[in-house]
Design an enzyme around this catalytic site. Structure first.
Site, PDB file in Angstrom:
ATOM      1  N   GLY A 105       0.833  -1.227   0.007  1.00 53.15           N
ATOM      2  CA  GLY A 105       0.024   0.023   0.037  1.00 53.15           C
ATOM      3  C   GLY A 105       0.860   1.393   0.004  1.00 53.15           C
ATOM      4  CB  ALA A 137      -5.864  14.543  12.408  1.00 52.24           C
ATOM      5  CG  HIS A 187      14.964  36.649  -2.804  1.00 52.20           C
ATOM      6  ND1 HIS A 187      14.711  35.688  -3.722  1.00 52.20           N
ATOM      7  CD2 HIS A 187      16.248  37.014  -2.717  1.00 52.20           C
ATOM      8  CE1 HIS A 187      16.072  35.031  -3.867  1.00 52.20           C
ATOM      9  NE2 HIS A 187      16.821  36.039  -3.502  1.00 52.20           N
TER      10      HIS A 187
HETATM   11  C1  FAD Z   1       0.183   5.621  10.848  1.00 47.33           C
HETATM   12  C2  FAD Z   1      -0.622   6.594  10.729  1.00 47.33           C
HETATM   13  C3  FAD Z   1      -0.420   7.948  10.264  1.00 47.33           C
HETATM   14  C4  FAD Z   1      -1.388   9.047  10.158  1.00 47.33           C
HETATM   15  N1  FAD Z   1      -0.846  10.159   9.819  1.00 47.33           N
HETATM   16  C5  FAD Z   1      -1.850  11.265   9.494  1.00 47.33           C
HETATM   17  C6  FAD Z   1      -1.383  12.613   9.567  1.00 47.33           C
HETATM   18  O1  FAD Z   1       0.005  12.895   9.491  1.00 47.33           O
HETATM   19  N2  FAD Z   1      -2.297  13.809   9.112  1.00 47.33           N
HETATM   20  C7  FAD Z   1      -3.443  13.167   9.266  1.00 47.33           C
HETATM   21  O2  FAD Z   1      -4.389  14.335   9.134  1.00 47.33           O
HETATM   22  N3  FAD Z   1      -4.022  11.939   9.654  1.00 47.33           N
HETATM   23  C8  FAD Z   1      -3.304  11.118   9.913  1.00 47.33           C
HETATM   24  N4  FAD Z   1      -3.498   9.679   9.965  1.00 47.33           N
HETATM   25  C9  FAD Z   1      -4.847   9.716  10.094  1.00 47.33           C
HETATM   26  C10 FAD Z   1      -5.633  10.006  11.725  1.00 47.33           C
HETATM   27  O3  FAD Z   1      -4.922   9.554  12.489  1.00 47.33           O
HETATM   28  C11 FAD Z   1      -7.113  10.004  11.634  1.00 47.33           C
HETATM   29  O4  FAD Z   1      -7.722  10.526  10.578  1.00 47.33           O
HETATM   30  C12 FAD Z   1      -7.679  10.469  12.800  1.00 47.33           C
HETATM   31  O5  FAD Z   1      -6.874  10.044  13.791  1.00 47.33           O
HETATM   32  C13 FAD Z   1      -9.207  10.373  13.129  1.00 47.33           C
HETATM   33  O6  FAD Z   1      -9.520  10.906  14.105  1.00 47.33           O
HETATM   34  P1  FAD Z   1     -10.620  10.426  15.061  1.00 47.33           P
HETATM   35  O7  FAD Z   1     -10.881  11.498  16.202  1.00 47.33           O
HETATM   36  O8  FAD Z   1     -11.840  10.405  13.981  1.00 47.33           O
HETATM   37  O9  FAD Z   1     -10.474   8.956  15.443  1.00 47.33           O
HETATM   38  P2  FAD Z   1      -9.442   8.176  16.165  1.00 47.33           P
HETATM   39  O10 FAD Z   1      -8.252   9.009  16.028  1.00 47.33           O
HETATM   40  O11 FAD Z   1      -9.149   6.799  15.635  1.00 47.33           O
HETATM   41  O12 FAD Z   1      -9.839   8.159  17.609  1.00 47.33           O
HETATM   42  C14 FAD Z   1     -11.012   7.484  18.149  1.00 47.33           C
HETATM   43  C15 FAD Z   1     -11.149   7.343  19.532  1.00 47.33           C
HETATM   44  O13 FAD Z   1     -11.982   6.727  20.091  1.00 47.33           O
HETATM   45  C16 FAD Z   1     -11.853   5.850  21.065  1.00 47.33           C
HETATM   46  N5  FAD Z   1     -13.049   4.820  21.007  1.00 47.33           N
HETATM   47  C17 FAD Z   1     -13.568   4.075  20.069  1.00 47.33           C
HETATM   48  N6  FAD Z   1     -14.551   3.309  20.307  1.00 47.33           N
HETATM   49  C18 FAD Z   1     -14.615   3.666  21.655  1.00 47.33           C
HETATM   50  C19 FAD Z   1     -15.817   3.549  22.506  1.00 47.33           C
HETATM   51  N7  FAD Z   1     -16.824   2.443  22.376  1.00 47.33           N
HETATM   52  N8  FAD Z   1     -15.461   4.000  23.609  1.00 47.33           N
HETATM   53  C20 FAD Z   1     -14.894   4.795  24.153  1.00 47.33           C
HETATM   54  N9  FAD Z   1     -13.868   5.496  23.429  1.00 47.33           N
HETATM   55  C21 FAD Z   1     -13.760   4.546  21.924  1.00 47.33           C
HETATM   56  C22 FAD Z   1     -10.672   5.396  20.419  1.00 47.33           C
HETATM   57  O14 FAD Z   1      -9.894   4.640  21.576  1.00 47.33           O
HETATM   58  C23 FAD Z   1      -9.822   6.370  19.963  1.00 47.33           C
HETATM   59  O15 FAD Z   1      -9.165   7.078  20.938  1.00 47.33           O
HETATM   60  C24 FAD Z   1      -2.758   8.721  10.506  1.00 47.33           C
HETATM   61  C25 FAD Z   1      -3.174   7.469  10.555  1.00 47.33           C
HETATM   62  C26 FAD Z   1      -2.107   6.526  10.970  1.00 47.33           C
HETATM   63  C27 FAD Z   1      -2.781   5.031  11.059  1.00 47.33           C
END
Ligand code: FAD
Length: 463
Positions: free
Chosen positions: A178, A317, A442
């Site tokens: 990927g 994010a 610049h």
């Molecule tokens: C290796 C990697 C690198 C990345 N780099 C980037 C980057 O550089 N820039 C960027 O924009 N994006 C990046 N991303 C993507 C980014 O991490 C995600 O888009 C972002 O974290 C999503 O945010 P979110 O708040 O939707 O969910 P998440 O960050 O997945 O957070 C969800 C949270 O909900 C909690 N949760 C889930 N279910 C429950 C439940 N039932 N009860 C209580 N808590 C729960 C989880 O524990 C977690 O803490 C990367 C992803 C990966 C894997």
């Protein structure tokens, strides 16, 4: 714990915790439910630790070439374990920072796995929290493997980004399956730490969502560095042993056998929608598994909203954080600026960096838009030459008639920072003339942005 709040947020990633801050700022009593570390994937196993490791990779490369800059660094030794430990400290610091922000804004943090219940309720352990206004679902996403070809993540020889971030040692060889942002970043990191990398992508080019010129430039750069890049490739079979993995990869009409110490699965993520009570509350999901939302991010169940990765692409994010701000402002009776999903910057933080906004050139063609492409290479930029970072270019696609910026693509050092000039421009509907009109200092890499704007107008100065 008082169990009644104006707003309850399920999941403390960048979508959820930012929503919690904004909700509290707007005077709504707020609870955030999190079963793991605050900050979610982004802070703990995503954006932040990868960027810390990429910086270690950058230093390794810089030192290897230091002689050219008149600096004798001796023989450069790398230690992935040390870099990994540093990246963990950076992540932990950020997660603690989120904890501090929750306290500062008087957000109640409920620790544990939350389960949605009808009537805008969330059950956490033996507590049932109730929201007067809304429940925001921000449960994010997780890695997914390719079990159909025998490559189930076993955490030793077949790993995901989760495990890669915790390795004590860089493997001698690694196949990265990927070539999206995550795959590209890890290929860059491990290569700098001495791993022999084979990068395998099913689609015809790496970073398939980026402009074709950006993909081609990056593929050239990776190959020049000795990274094997195989595109249009199908992994037909994977056999994971104790300390090696054998892959059968079909590409260009031939099948080749590849043996590596480990495989990093960087193809796709699954959203966390199972077992959280969605159906019981009437929250439906789309064919692709995301939570179904309307233009206000409300789900099919009134009073339940979805934000972040669970609400659909782009799974980034900053997109999730903006959705959190949007929904909470709406709940507070404000009229938030609509989210322009076509103006979310996309960045891959590998070396050289790739950043973009808006349409690719192929999309302009598909839509039969009358456009002009302006380009400026960093090889013609004084600042880039000074720092020896001449790879890449700025490309701006402008509407031929009105000068509207249809899309912008940057490959090069600091592309992740440079793109924001064009993000602001697009958000405010500035034309290329208006971008160029601002005097650019610049010597800066940003001059390449102004020059690409000029090039699209047929007035480029320095080439
Ligand atoms: C290796 C990697 C690198 C990345 N780099 C980037 C980057 O550089 N820039 C960027 O924009 N994006 C990046 N991303 C993507 C980014 O991490 C995600 O888009 C972002 O974290 C999503 O945010 P979110 O708040 O939707 O969910 P998440 O960050 O997945 O957070 C969800 C949270 O909900 C909690 N949760 C889930 N279910 C429950 C439940 N039932 N009860 C209580 N808590 C729960 C989880 O524990 C977690 O803490 C990367 C992803 C990966 C894997």
């Amino acid at each position: 714990m008082a169990n009644s709040f104006d707003v309850i947020i399920l999941g403390g990633g960048p979508a959820g915790y930012v929503a919690a801050i904004r909700s509290a700022q707007l005077g709504m009593s707020t609870a955030l439910v999190e079963k793991d570390k605050l900050g979610g994937v982004c802070v703990n196993i995503g954006c932040i630790p990868t960027k810390a490791l990429l910086h270690s990779a950058y230093i390794a490369r810089l030192l290897s070439n230091a002689k050219e800059f008149g600096v004798e660094a001796g023989s450069v030794k790398t230690d992935y374990g040390v870099a990994m430990q540093r990246s963990r400290r950076v992540s932990d610091q950020n997660s603690k920072g989120v904890e501090f922000l929750m306290k500062k804004h008087k957000v109640t943090v409920a620790r544990g796995a939350g389960m949605l219940q009808p009537g805008r309720k969330v059950k956490v352990g033996s507590d049932v929290l109730e929201a007067k206004q809304a429940v925001l679902i921000a449960t994010g996403s997780r890695v997914k493997g390719l079990p159909q070809i025998g490559l189930e993540i076993n955490k030793t020889t077949v790993i995901s980004s989760d495990e890669a971030l915790l390795l004590e040692k860089a493997p001698p060889s690694l196949a990265v399956i990927g070539a999206g942002a995550v795959g590209m970043e890890f290929a860059d990191i491990f290569h700098a730490f001495g791993t022999k990398i084979t990068l395998i992508e099913a689609l015809p080019r790496i970073l398939p969502l980026e402009d074709a010129e950006a993909s081609d430039t990056l593929a050239r750069s990776y190959r020049k560095r000795g990274i094997e890049v195989i595109v249009g490739a199908k992994v037909k079979k994977g056999t994971a042993g104790k300390d090696k993995v054998a892959l059968e990869v079909e590409a260009g009409g031939a099948t080749q056998k590849i043996e590596v110490a480990a495989v990093l699965m960087a193809a796709g993520r699954a959203v966390n929608t199972e077992g959280i009570g969605l159906a019981e509350c009437g929250v439906q999901v789309t064919d692709r598994g995301f939570i179904k939302v309307d233009a206000t991010l409300q789900t099919t169940a009134p009073g339940y909203y979805a934000i972040g990765d669970v609400a659909g692409p782009p799974m980034l994010a900053h997109k999730g954080s903006r959705e959190g701000v949007f929904v909470t402002e709406l709940l507070a009776g404000k009229q938030p600026h609509p989210i322009k999903y076509d103006n979310v910057p996309s960045v891959t933080y590998c070396h050289p960096e790739v950043a973009s906004i808006g349409l690719t050139e192929d999309q302009c063609k598909e839509r039969k838009l009358d456009y002009v492409a302006g380009r400026f290479p960093f090889s013609a930029n004084g600042r880039a030459r000074g720092s020896g970072e001449t790879e890449g270019f700025v490309k701006i696609l402008r509407d031929k008639r009105y000068g509207e910026i249809l899309g912008a693509h940057i490959v090069g050092a600091h592309a992740s920072e440079l793109i924001h000039e064009l993000a602001v421009a697009r958000e405010n509907e500035y034309t290329v003339e208006e971008v160029e009109l601002a005097i650019h200092a610049h010597p800066t890499m940003s001059e390449a942005v102004a020059e690409a704007a000029l090039d699209s107008l047929g007035r480029v100065l320095n080439i």
